[in-house]
Design a protein around this motif. Structure first.
Motif, PDB file in Angstrom:
ATOM      1  N   THR A  37       0.829  -1.217   0.000  1.00 18.37           N
ATOM      2  CA  THR A  37       0.000   0.000   0.000  1.00 18.37           C
ATOM      3  C   THR A  37       0.858   1.259   0.000  1.00 18.37           C
ATOM      4  OG1 THR A  37      -0.142   0.030   2.426  1.00 18.37           O
ATOM      5  CG2 THR A  37      -1.850  -1.175   1.233  1.00 18.37           C
ATOM      6  N   ASN A  57     -11.998  10.985   5.778  1.00 19.79           N
ATOM      7  CA  ASN A  57     -11.724  10.117   4.623  1.00 19.79           C
ATOM      8  C   ASN A  57     -10.832   8.926   4.994  1.00 19.79           C
ATOM      9  OD1 ASN A  57     -13.136  11.884   2.844  1.00 19.79           O
ATOM     10  ND2 ASN A  57     -11.332  13.227   2.826  1.00 19.79           N
ATOM     11  N   GLN A  87      -9.385   5.380   5.732  1.00 17.04           N
ATOM     12  CA  GLN A  87      -9.621   4.030   5.221  1.00 17.04           C
ATOM     13  C   GLN A  87      -8.640   3.081   5.877  1.00 17.04           C
ATOM     14  OE1 GLN A  87      -8.790   3.441   1.063  1.00 17.04           O
ATOM     15  NE2 GLN A  87     -10.146   1.670   0.899  1.00 17.04           N
ATOM     16  N   ASP A  88      -9.107   1.922   6.296  1.00 15.26           N
ATOM     17  CA  ASP A  88      -8.240   0.939   6.932  1.00 15.26           C
ATOM     18  C   ASP A  88      -7.046   0.638   6.041  1.00 15.26           C
ATOM     19  OD1 ASP A  88      -7.443  -2.115   7.342  1.00 15.26           O
ATOM     20  OD2 ASP A  88      -8.267  -1.366   9.222  1.00 15.26           O
ATOM     21  N   LEU A  89      -5.861   0.511   6.662  1.00 11.03           N
ATOM     22  CA  LEU A  89      -4.630   0.300   5.902  1.00 11.03           C
ATOM     23  C   LEU A  89      -4.714  -0.918   4.996  1.00 11.03           C
ATOM     24  CD1 LEU A  89      -2.009   1.089   8.675  1.00 11.03           C
ATOM     25  CD2 LEU A  89      -2.401   2.419   6.615  1.00 11.03           C
ATOM     26  N   ALA A  97      -7.355  -2.352   3.890  1.00 14.44           N
ATOM     27  CA  ALA A  97      -8.408  -2.224   2.884  1.00 14.44           C
ATOM     28  C   ALA A  97      -7.906  -1.512   1.642  1.00 14.44           C
ATOM     29  CB  ALA A  97      -9.607  -1.469   3.477  1.00 14.44           C
ATOM     30  N   ARG A  98      -6.739  -0.874   1.742  1.00 12.83           N
ATOM     31  CA  ARG A  98      -6.168  -0.160   0.606  1.00 12.83           C
ATOM     32  C   ARG A  98      -5.435  -1.090  -0.362  1.00 12.83           C
ATOM     33  NH1 ARG A  98      -3.365   4.839   3.990  1.00 12.83           N
ATOM     34  NH2 ARG A  98      -5.197   5.358   5.253  1.00 12.83           N
ATOM     35  N   VAL A  99      -5.257  -2.329   0.036  1.00 10.07           N
ATOM     36  CA  VAL A  99      -4.545  -3.286  -0.820  1.00 10.07           C
ATOM     37  C   VAL A  99      -5.376  -3.579  -2.065  1.00 10.07           C
ATOM     38  CG1 VAL A  99      -3.587  -5.615  -0.989  1.00 10.07           C
ATOM     39  CG2 VAL A  99      -3.375  -4.326   1.151  1.00 10.07           C
ATOM     40  N   ASN A 100      -4.753  -3.421  -3.223  1.00 13.45           N
ATOM     41  CA  ASN A 100      -5.390  -3.785  -4.489  1.00 13.45           C
ATOM     42  C   ASN A 100      -5.129  -5.275  -4.705  1.00 13.45           C
ATOM     43  OD1 ASN A 100      -5.969  -4.290  -7.251  1.00 13.45           O
ATOM     44  ND2 ASN A 100      -5.702  -2.121  -7.719  1.00 13.45           N
TER      45      ASN A 100
END
Length: 203
Positions: free
Chosen positions: A35, A174, A176-178, A180-183
């Motif tokens: 991330t 804004n 966002q959980d760390l 949850a940012r994983v693509n």
């Protein structure tokens, strides 16, 4: 806070030479490196796990897992990561070679072979000179990470870790959980590419 607690646990695992925790934390650290776009660190963590889970024999895998730290001062909780040890030794060798008028390969080799002995001599002298306290550790400034447990206690009292549907904090509109940012698709493709690369590089 997740990143801070993971950092603290990883640092404690390195200090204690705890291979199990280091391997467990490596999974989360690789996701955070993804991330944050820290590619080199992500590759190292991927290969760290690949060697343990897939490439090495069971015996060598256990040796690899439990030999990621080194202890140069002795005592419990004084381990450091091997890559940090290498950096320290390289810096010391460079310092020795810089002061040599005609530094050669033989000079560097001698410096590398005697660095640990020099450290042991310095430690003995420091003990005799009283630079170490009664508990056997070097007198130094307190570690700032001791404040993290105090922060956690304050947050626990505020009941911040309890899940309450609909609750939000105005200071982080804004957020966002760390993890949850994983693509996931991009990461899966990257891992597949790394597997293909290892299949060609590892014989």
């Amino acid at each position: 806070m997740k990143a801070a607690l993971l950092l603290q646990d990883s640092q404690d695992a390195y200090k204690m030479g705890d291979g199990n925790r280091l391997m467990q934390n490596a999974k989360f650290q690789m996701l955070l490196s993804d991330t944050a776009h820290h590619t080199n660190y992500k590759i190292w963590l991927f290969r760290y796990m690949a060697y343990y889970f897939s490439l090495l024999s069971p015996r060598l895998a256990e040796e690899y897992k439990w030999n990621c730290t080194a202890n140069t001062q002795g005592g419990i909780g004084n381990n450091i990561p091997n890559d940090n040890l290498v950096e320290v030794l390289v810096k010391k060798v460079k310092k020795i070679c810089v002061h040599k008028a005609n530094a050669t390969y033989a000079t560097a080799r001698t410096a590398a072979l005697t660095t640990q002995i020099q450290d042991e001599i310095c430690t003995i002298i420091e003990h005799e000179a009283g630079a170490w306290n009664k508990k056997g550790s070097r007198s130094k400034k307190p570690n700032v990470l001791i404040n993290i447990p105090l922060i956690v206690q304050k947050l626990q009292k505020a009941d911040i870790f309890s899940y309450i549907p609909g609750r939000s904090y105005a200071g982080f509109p804004n957020f966002q959980d760390l993890f949850a940012r994983v693509n996931v698709l991009s990461l899966h493709k990257w891992i597949t590419d790394q597997k293909n690369r290892l299949s060609l590089e590892i014989i």
